[in-house]
Scaffold this active site. Structure first.
Site, PDB file in Angstrom:
ATOM      1  N   LEU A  75       0.809  -1.212   0.000  1.00  0.00           N
ATOM      2  CA  LEU A  75       0.000   0.000   0.000  1.00  0.00           C
ATOM      3  C   LEU A  75       0.842   1.262   0.000  1.00  0.00           C
ATOM      4  O   LEU A  75       1.896   1.324   0.638  1.00  0.00           O
ATOM      5  CB  LEU A  75      -0.901   0.022   1.247  1.00  0.00           C
ATOM      6  N   ASP A  76       0.361   2.258  -0.683  1.00  0.00           N
ATOM      7  CA  ASP A  76       0.852   3.618  -0.526  1.00  0.00           C
ATOM      8  C   ASP A  76       0.452   4.095   0.880  1.00  0.00           C
ATOM      9  O   ASP A  76      -0.536   3.644   1.446  1.00  0.00           O
ATOM     10  CB  ASP A  76       0.189   4.497  -1.602  1.00  0.00           C
ATOM     11  N   MET A  77       1.203   5.045   1.437  1.00  0.00           N
ATOM     12  CA  MET A  77       0.915   5.485   2.801  1.00  0.00           C
ATOM     13  C   MET A  77      -0.459   6.146   2.939  1.00  0.00           C
ATOM     14  O   MET A  77      -1.005   6.214   4.035  1.00  0.00           O
ATOM     15  CB  MET A  77       2.001   6.433   3.299  1.00  0.00           C
TER      16      MET A  77
END
Length: 294
Positions: free
Chosen positions: A115-117
Protein backbone atom coordinates in the site's frame (compact mmCIF):
# COMPACT_ATOMS: atom_id res chain seq x y z
CA UNK A 1 -7.71 -9.00 -16.17
CA UNK A 2 -6.82 -12.44 -14.84
CA UNK A 3 -3.70 -13.24 -12.85
CA UNK A 4 -1.79 -16.37 -13.85
CA UNK A 5 -2.63 -19.04 -11.29
CA UNK A 6 0.74 -20.75 -11.66
CA UNK A 7 2.66 -17.79 -10.27
CA UNK A 8 2.38 -15.93 -7.00
CA UNK A 9 1.57 -12.26 -7.42
CA UNK A 10 2.11 -9.05 -5.50
CA UNK A 11 -0.56 -6.36 -5.78
CA UNK A 12 0.73 -2.79 -5.56
CA UNK A 13 -1.80 -0.12 -4.62
CA UNK A 14 -0.66 3.50 -5.16
CA UNK A 15 -2.54 6.61 -4.10
CA UNK A 16 -3.88 9.18 -6.56
CA UNK A 17 -1.55 10.93 -8.98
CA UNK A 18 1.40 10.00 -11.16
CA UNK A 19 3.76 11.09 -8.40
CA UNK A 20 2.57 8.14 -6.33
CA UNK A 21 2.36 5.74 -9.28
CA UNK A 22 5.91 6.17 -10.61
CA UNK A 23 7.67 4.96 -7.42
CA UNK A 24 5.36 1.93 -7.39
CA UNK A 25 6.51 1.10 -10.92
CA UNK A 26 10.12 1.09 -9.70
CA UNK A 27 9.12 -1.14 -6.79
CA UNK A 28 7.35 -3.47 -9.22
CA UNK A 29 10.62 -3.97 -11.10
CA UNK A 30 12.25 -5.12 -7.87
CA UNK A 31 9.60 -7.79 -7.35
CA UNK A 32 9.86 -8.90 -10.97
CA UNK A 33 13.58 -9.49 -10.56
CA UNK A 34 12.70 -11.86 -7.73
CA UNK A 35 10.39 -13.97 -9.85
CA UNK A 36 7.02 -12.61 -8.72
CA UNK A 37 4.22 -11.43 -10.95
CA UNK A 38 3.16 -7.85 -10.25
CA UNK A 39 -0.16 -6.08 -10.70
CA UNK A 40 -0.42 -2.34 -10.07
CA UNK A 41 -4.00 -1.48 -9.23
CA UNK A 42 -4.76 2.15 -10.06
CA UNK A 43 -7.83 3.95 -8.78
CA UNK A 44 -9.80 5.52 -11.63
CA UNK A 45 -11.90 8.12 -9.86
CA UNK A 46 -14.15 10.78 -11.43
CA UNK A 47 -12.50 13.21 -9.00
CA UNK A 48 -9.60 15.31 -10.21
CA UNK A 49 -6.02 14.08 -9.92
CA UNK A 50 -6.73 10.53 -11.02
CA UNK A 51 -3.98 9.09 -13.16
CA UNK A 52 -4.79 9.63 -16.82
CA UNK A 53 -5.29 6.72 -19.18
CA UNK A 54 -2.48 8.10 -21.36
CA UNK A 55 -0.02 8.00 -18.46
CA UNK A 56 -0.92 4.41 -17.65
CA UNK A 57 -0.66 3.44 -21.31
CA UNK A 58 2.84 4.92 -21.52
CA UNK A 59 3.96 3.13 -18.36
CA UNK A 60 2.42 -0.16 -19.53
CA UNK A 61 4.16 0.11 -22.90
CA UNK A 62 7.51 0.82 -21.24
CA UNK A 63 7.03 -2.02 -18.72
CA UNK A 64 5.34 -4.93 -20.49
CA UNK A 65 6.04 -7.36 -17.63
CA UNK A 66 3.95 -5.29 -15.21
CA UNK A 67 0.17 -5.68 -15.31
CA UNK A 68 -1.93 -2.56 -14.71
CA UNK A 69 -5.51 -2.80 -13.51
CA UNK A 70 -7.86 0.19 -13.42
CA UNK A 71 -10.17 0.25 -10.43
CA UNK A 72 -13.29 2.33 -11.23
CA UNK A 73 -14.75 4.01 -8.15
CA UNK A 74 -17.65 6.43 -7.69
CA UNK A 75 -17.43 10.10 -6.82
CA UNK A 76 -16.68 10.37 -3.10
CA UNK A 77 -19.55 12.77 -2.54
CA UNK A 78 -18.00 16.08 -1.54
CA UNK A 79 -15.71 18.80 -2.82
CA UNK A 80 -15.25 21.21 0.09
CA UNK A 81 -12.17 19.65 1.67
CA UNK A 82 -9.98 21.75 3.98
CA UNK A 83 -6.94 20.08 2.44
CA UNK A 84 -6.26 18.01 -0.70
CA UNK A 85 -4.83 15.16 1.36
CA UNK A 86 -8.19 14.61 3.04
CA UNK A 87 -9.85 14.31 -0.37
CA UNK A 88 -7.28 11.70 -1.38
CA UNK A 89 -7.97 9.70 1.77
CA UNK A 90 -11.71 9.83 1.12
CA UNK A 91 -11.33 8.67 -2.48
CA UNK A 92 -9.14 5.74 -1.41
CA UNK A 93 -11.68 4.84 1.28
CA UNK A 94 -14.52 4.85 -1.28
CA UNK A 95 -12.40 2.54 -3.45
CA UNK A 96 -12.41 -0.26 -0.83
CA UNK A 97 -15.39 -2.21 -2.26
CA UNK A 98 -13.87 -2.22 -5.76
CA UNK A 99 -10.50 -3.27 -4.33
CA UNK A 100 -12.16 -6.08 -2.37
CA UNK A 101 -13.92 -7.38 -5.49
CA UNK A 102 -10.69 -7.33 -7.48
CA UNK A 103 -8.66 -9.11 -4.79
CA UNK A 104 -11.33 -11.77 -4.29
CA UNK A 105 -11.04 -12.59 -8.00
CA UNK A 106 -7.26 -12.83 -7.72
CA UNK A 107 -7.16 -15.16 -4.70
CA UNK A 108 -5.55 -17.52 -3.77
CA UNK A 109 -2.53 -16.45 -5.80
CA UNK A 110 -1.94 -13.09 -4.10
CA UNK A 111 1.25 -13.16 -2.07
CA UNK A 112 0.89 -9.66 -0.58
CA UNK A 113 -0.78 -6.28 -0.92
CA UNK A 114 1.64 -3.31 -0.87
CA UNK A 115 0.00 0.00 0.00
CA UNK A 116 0.85 3.62 -0.53
CA UNK A 117 0.92 5.49 2.80
CA UNK A 118 -2.35 7.24 1.89
CA UNK A 119 -4.15 3.92 1.41
CA UNK A 120 -4.37 2.96 5.08
CA UNK A 121 -8.08 2.11 4.85
CA UNK A 122 -7.21 -0.74 2.49
CA UNK A 123 -5.79 -2.53 5.54
CA UNK A 124 -9.39 -3.46 6.37
CA UNK A 125 -9.81 -5.22 3.02
CA UNK A 126 -6.51 -7.07 3.37
CA UNK A 127 -7.40 -8.23 6.90
CA UNK A 128 -10.85 -9.40 5.79
CA UNK A 129 -9.37 -11.48 2.96
CA UNK A 130 -6.36 -12.73 4.91
CA UNK A 131 -3.80 -11.08 2.62
CA UNK A 132 -0.50 -9.93 4.17
CA UNK A 133 -0.27 -6.15 3.88
CA UNK A 134 2.78 -3.91 3.68
CA UNK A 135 3.34 -0.20 3.24
CA UNK A 136 5.71 1.27 0.70
CA UNK A 137 7.27 4.47 2.04
CA UNK A 138 9.01 6.26 -0.82
CA UNK A 139 10.49 9.02 1.35
CA UNK A 140 13.42 8.84 3.76
CA UNK A 141 13.73 6.60 6.81
CA UNK A 142 14.11 9.71 8.96
CA UNK A 143 10.72 10.97 7.81
CA UNK A 144 9.18 7.59 8.63
CA UNK A 145 10.73 7.70 12.12
CA UNK A 146 9.09 11.08 12.71
CA UNK A 147 5.70 10.08 11.32
CA UNK A 148 5.46 6.95 13.45
CA UNK A 149 6.43 8.88 16.58
CA UNK A 150 3.94 11.73 16.09
CA UNK A 151 0.71 10.01 17.29
CA UNK A 152 2.20 9.75 20.80
CA UNK A 153 4.42 12.82 20.63
CA UNK A 154 1.86 15.46 19.69
CA UNK A 155 -0.79 14.85 22.38
CA UNK A 156 1.88 15.26 25.06
CA UNK A 157 3.28 18.51 23.62
CA UNK A 158 2.52 21.58 25.76
CA UNK A 159 0.99 23.49 22.83
CA UNK A 160 0.45 23.17 19.05
CA UNK A 161 3.71 23.59 17.18
CA UNK A 162 2.20 26.46 15.19
CA UNK A 163 2.40 28.45 18.44
CA UNK A 164 6.09 27.70 19.04
CA UNK A 165 7.76 27.93 15.60
CA UNK A 166 11.33 28.29 16.87
CA UNK A 167 11.09 25.44 19.36
CA UNK A 168 13.46 22.58 18.55
CA UNK A 169 11.72 19.20 18.39
CA UNK A 170 13.55 15.96 19.11
CA UNK A 171 12.66 12.61 17.56
CA UNK A 172 14.54 9.29 17.87
CA UNK A 173 17.04 8.65 15.10
CA UNK A 174 16.95 12.05 13.40
CA UNK A 175 18.61 15.44 13.94
CA UNK A 176 16.66 18.10 15.88
CA UNK A 177 13.99 19.88 13.84
CA UNK A 178 12.51 23.34 14.31
CA UNK A 179 8.76 23.28 14.77
CA UNK A 180 8.22 25.60 11.82
CA UNK A 181 10.01 23.09 9.55
CA UNK A 182 7.47 20.37 10.24
CA UNK A 183 4.84 19.53 7.64
CA UNK A 184 2.19 22.23 7.19
CA UNK A 185 -0.58 19.66 7.66
CA UNK A 186 0.74 18.91 11.15
CA UNK A 187 1.25 22.43 12.44
CA UNK A 188 -2.10 22.54 14.23
CA UNK A 189 -2.73 19.27 16.03
CA UNK A 190 -6.39 20.20 16.59
CA UNK A 191 -7.12 20.64 12.87
CA UNK A 192 -9.03 18.01 10.90
CA UNK A 193 -6.10 17.43 8.56
CA UNK A 194 -3.64 16.88 11.42
CA UNK A 195 -6.01 14.42 13.09
CA UNK A 196 -6.40 12.55 9.78
CA UNK A 197 -2.63 12.38 9.28
CA UNK A 198 -2.01 11.15 12.83
CA UNK A 199 -4.68 8.48 12.40
CA UNK A 200 -3.00 7.45 9.16
CA UNK A 201 0.37 7.14 10.93
CA UNK A 202 -1.20 5.04 13.68
CA UNK A 203 -2.73 2.65 11.17
CA UNK A 204 0.62 2.06 9.51
CA UNK A 205 1.56 0.03 12.60
CA UNK A 206 -1.07 -2.56 11.62
CA UNK A 207 0.90 -3.65 8.55
CA UNK A 208 3.15 -6.68 8.52
CA UNK A 209 6.06 -4.56 7.34
CA UNK A 210 7.16 -1.27 5.81
CA UNK A 211 9.32 -1.09 2.67
CA UNK A 212 11.45 2.06 2.54
CA UNK A 213 13.34 3.52 -0.42
CA UNK A 214 16.58 3.92 1.52
CA UNK A 215 19.51 1.82 2.70
CA UNK A 216 21.02 1.22 6.11
CA UNK A 217 24.39 2.94 5.59
CA UNK A 218 22.64 6.14 4.52
CA UNK A 219 20.27 6.40 7.48
CA UNK A 220 21.61 4.00 10.10
CA UNK A 221 20.46 6.07 13.09
CA UNK A 222 16.86 6.26 11.93
CA UNK A 223 16.83 2.57 11.03
CA UNK A 224 18.12 1.58 14.46
CA UNK A 225 15.54 3.79 16.18
CA UNK A 226 12.74 2.19 14.18
CA UNK A 227 13.93 -1.38 14.66
CA UNK A 228 14.48 -0.88 18.40
CA UNK A 229 10.96 0.44 18.88
CA UNK A 230 12.08 3.90 19.99
CA UNK A 231 9.58 5.58 17.65
CA UNK A 232 6.60 3.58 18.93
CA UNK A 233 7.34 2.90 22.62
CA UNK A 234 3.79 1.77 23.43
CA UNK A 235 3.18 -0.37 20.35
CA UNK A 236 5.08 -2.86 18.22
CA UNK A 237 6.76 -1.47 15.13
CA UNK A 238 6.27 -3.46 11.92
CA UNK A 239 9.44 -4.85 10.40
CA UNK A 240 11.25 -2.18 8.39
CA UNK A 241 12.90 -3.28 5.14
CA UNK A 242 15.39 -1.04 3.33
CA UNK A 243 15.00 -1.70 -0.38
CA UNK A 244 16.66 1.39 -1.92
CA UNK A 245 17.80 2.84 -3.97
CA UNK A 246 15.09 1.72 -6.36
CA UNK A 247 16.22 3.59 -9.46
CA UNK A 248 19.10 1.41 -10.53
CA UNK A 249 22.14 2.53 -12.55
CA UNK A 250 21.37 2.32 -16.24
CA UNK A 251 17.63 2.82 -15.78
CA UNK A 252 17.05 5.69 -18.19
CA UNK A 253 13.26 5.50 -18.28
CA UNK A 254 13.31 4.91 -22.03
CA UNK A 255 15.64 7.84 -22.79
CA UNK A 256 18.61 6.68 -24.86
CA UNK A 257 20.96 9.59 -24.12
CA UNK A 258 22.49 10.22 -20.72
CA UNK A 259 21.60 13.62 -19.28
CA UNK A 260 24.35 16.23 -19.12
CA UNK A 261 23.82 16.74 -15.38
CA UNK A 262 24.89 13.14 -14.73
CA UNK A 263 28.06 13.67 -16.73
CA UNK A 264 28.81 16.73 -14.56
CA UNK A 265 28.12 14.81 -11.34
CA UNK A 266 30.58 12.10 -12.34
CA UNK A 267 33.39 14.68 -12.49
CA UNK A 268 32.87 15.88 -8.90
CA UNK A 269 35.05 14.68 -5.97
CA UNK A 270 33.68 12.05 -3.62
CA UNK A 271 31.36 13.37 -0.88
CA UNK A 272 31.26 16.82 -2.46
CA UNK A 273 27.65 16.84 -3.66
CA UNK A 274 24.62 17.70 -1.55
CA UNK A 275 21.31 16.37 -2.83
CA UNK A 276 18.12 18.20 -1.83
CA UNK A 277 15.04 16.01 -2.15
CA UNK A 278 11.69 17.68 -1.62
CA UNK A 279 9.10 15.22 -0.36
CA UNK A 280 5.41 16.08 -0.50
CA UNK A 281 5.55 18.06 2.72
CA UNK A 282 9.00 17.73 4.27
CA UNK A 283 12.25 18.78 2.62
CA UNK A 284 15.18 16.51 3.28
CA UNK A 285 18.83 17.24 2.56
CA UNK A 286 21.32 14.42 2.37
CA UNK A 287 25.02 14.53 1.65
CA UNK A 288 25.71 11.75 -0.82
CA UNK A 289 28.99 10.39 -2.09
CA UNK A 290 29.41 9.49 -5.76
CA UNK A 291 29.24 5.84 -4.78
CA UNK A 292 25.77 6.14 -3.25
CA UNK A 293 24.18 8.36 -5.90
CA UNK A 294 21.45 6.56 -7.83
Amino acid sequence: MAIMAAQKSVILYPSLGVGHLNPMVELAKLFLRRGLAVVITVVDSPDKDSVSADAIARLAAANPDIAFHLLPVPFCGREDYPHAVMRIMDVMRVANPALREFLMGALPDVEALVLDMFCADALDVAAELGIPSYFFFASALGYLAIMLRLPEYYPAAPSPIKDMPETVLHFPGVPPIRALDMAATLQDRDSDIAKARLAQCTRMLEARGILVNSFDRLESRALEALRCGLCTPRRSTPSVHCIGSLVLPGNTGGISERHACLEWLDTQPDRSVVFFGFAQELSISLALSNSTRA
